[in-house]
Design an enzyme around this catalytic site. Structure first.
Site, short mmCIF file in Angstrom:
data_model
loop_
_atom_site.label_atom_id
_atom_site.label_comp_id
_atom_site.label_asym_id
_atom_site.label_seq_id
_atom_site.Cartn_x
_atom_site.Cartn_y
_atom_site.Cartn_z
CB SER A 290 -8.14 3.30 3.07
OG SER A 290 -7.21 2.75 4.01
CE LYS B 174 -3.93 1.79 2.72
NZ LYS B 174 -4.83 1.45 3.86
CB SER C 8 -8.50 0.08 5.81
OG SER C 8 -9.21 1.28 5.99
#
Length: 477
Positions: free
Chosen positions: A162, A84, A186
């Site tokens: 997210s 990420k 998330s």
């Protein structure tokens, strides 16, 4: 370049490790194939933030040299992964998914990247995310520098936030595993929506050094992968104490499936209403079958409910108080107005107004939550609930439900706040794909007391030995 069979893109870590050792293909050939796939398909799902093909090939050459000399570092040697884009990677942009940080560059790697590199894993790229990991709250999936995360099972659907790119990349076979983060939901949400296995570790078990901070007392890093076993292998590599992370638990994790408790000795709490009335109708058959599979494993399912607390309100107050402090320079400089989502901009600005007394009150209630949750685990070993109540939502619809027809009131739930509760108490959770609804994946989440990851993984490994949901692939990939 040797031809790489298509099944390689969906192979587990042990499967790939065995094929590399057998010299079925070289690490360079494997990594080059994954590089090309990430570059070609990543943009299809708005999943790619940054490709690292040159660095990846250099690392793969080192792996090939080691294998040639008979030096085997472990199961992760030569395995392609991505992270990420809130994790620092030296000399390359780390955007945090947000325009104000589009040119941000660090001169060091995040601790988890260094740990994985030490085990021979090969980073191939960085993956998209909701801007600032969703800090401030957001109304649309498009709240990202890279556009809305699109689901490989249906690109009209959201891949979840997210960690949108982290989940989509595993689902589409763009990386064998990825690293994402969770502050509130998330990891659980995108894994559930994309039909991949994922693990939210106990708070403090994985160093967050080099990761964007959203909430000092809530943030956690964890893997998205092909299987529960893969998650255990990855967690062993990335766990460990870190004096430079103030939230570090100072503990390591060793994946020891050979010593796992028998499932027949486990008492698993669940709330029947969550799998029936509160679940979306199309998902209920999959959830019912998953519960039966858990019961058939020998685990004792017992009805349970969470202690009664305003979990959502407590988490929101803690998060707002901490992110307001973290992002104060962004907010007061006016650069916050560059974000893509107006509700998120407003939420970040409002976070500066959280009174200290409200934050401290929330932290006191949080302590009560932690005490009562631990007391609950004196009666059950684990909790089980749907990952989300149904499949992925449309990517172009407001995520707050505004504009939609009013939904009928739901019956009271024993586990409605399990994600917020789990994050407030720092509990680990394993997400297991368990079937389909409307041709889209749905999943279970299994939650345990702190540092119970081996027990969670034992349940997951047993479940996945008897089902194949985790091996299903999206059409067209």
């Amino acid at each position: 370049m040797a031809a790489i069979p298509a099944d390689v893109f969906f192979a587990t870590i042990p499967e790939l490790n065995a094929r590399l050792k057998a010299k079925e293909f070289s690490a360079v050939d494997l990594i080059r194939a994954f590089n090309e796939r990430l570059a070609q398909l990543g943009p299809r799902y708005n999943a790619l933030a940054l490709a690292l093909p040159q660095d990846a090939i250099r690392a793969a050459k080192v792996v090939d040299s080691e294998i040639k000399r008979g030096r085997f570092r472990g199961l992760l040697q030569g395995i392609p992964y991505a992270v990420k884009d809130l994790l620092a990677y030296a000399g390359q942009p780390t955007t945090w998914g947000a325009k104000p940080y589009a040119t941000q560059v660090f001169d060091y790697n995040a601790k988890v990247i260094d740990k994985l590199s030490g085990d021979g894993a090969v980073i191939t790229g960085k993956l998209s995310m909701v801007e600032l990991a969703g800090g401030g709250g957001y109304r649309y999936a498009s709240a990202s520098l890279f556009g809305p995360g699109l689901n490989p099972w249906d690109r009209t659907r959201w891949s979840g936030g997210s960690s949108s790119g982290s989940a989509a990349a595993v689902a589409a076979g763009l990386a064998t595993f990825t690293i994402g983060s969770e502050t509130s939901r998330s990891i659980v949400t995108p894994a559930s929506f994309c039909g991949v296995t994922a693990l939210r570790p106990t708070y403090g078990l994985v160093s967050r050094r080099g990761a964007m901070a959203l909430s000092w007392t809530l943030d956690k890093l964890g893997p998205f992968a092909r299987s529960a076993e893969d998650c255990g292998i990855i967690l062993q590599a990335i766990s460990g104490g870190d004096k430079k992370d103030p939230g570090s638990a100072g503990k390591s994790f060793y994946y020891t499936p050979q010593y796992a408790r028998s499932l027949k000795d486990l008492k698993v709490g669940y709330a029947p209403v969550d799998f029936a009335e509160r679940a979306e109708p199309s998902a209920r058959p999959a959830f019912a079958a998953a519960l039966e599979a858990i019961r058939a494993s020998g685990a004792q399912l017992v009805e349970a409910k969470l202690p009664e607390f305003p979990y959502g309100a407590v988490l929101s107050t803690v998060l707002a108080g901490e992110m307001g402090s973290i992002f104060e320079p962004l907010i007061t400089s006016g650069r916050v107005d560059q974000l893509a989502d107006q509700p998120q901009i407003a939420g970040l600005k409002a976070s500066l107004e959280v009174p200290a007394k409200e934050y401290l009150r929330a932290m006191r209630v949080r302590r009560l939550i932690q005490e009562q949750v631990l007391a609950m685990f004196a009666n059950v070993d684990l909790l089980i609930a749907p990952g989300r109540s149904g499949p992925a939502v449309k990517a172009d619809q407001p995520l707050d439900g505004s504009g939609a027809a009013p939904a009928p009131p739901l019956p009271p739930s024993g586990m409605a706040g399990i994600i917020q509760m789990g994050n407030l108490a720092g509990l680990p959770a394993l997400v297991l794909p368990c079937g389909f609804a409307d041709h889209l994946p749905v999943a279970l989440q299994v939650v345990g007391p702190p540092f119970s990851e081996n027990t969670l993984l034992a349940v997951g490994k047993d479940y996945q030995s008897k089902t194949d949901w985790h091996r299903r692939r999206p059409p067209g990939v």
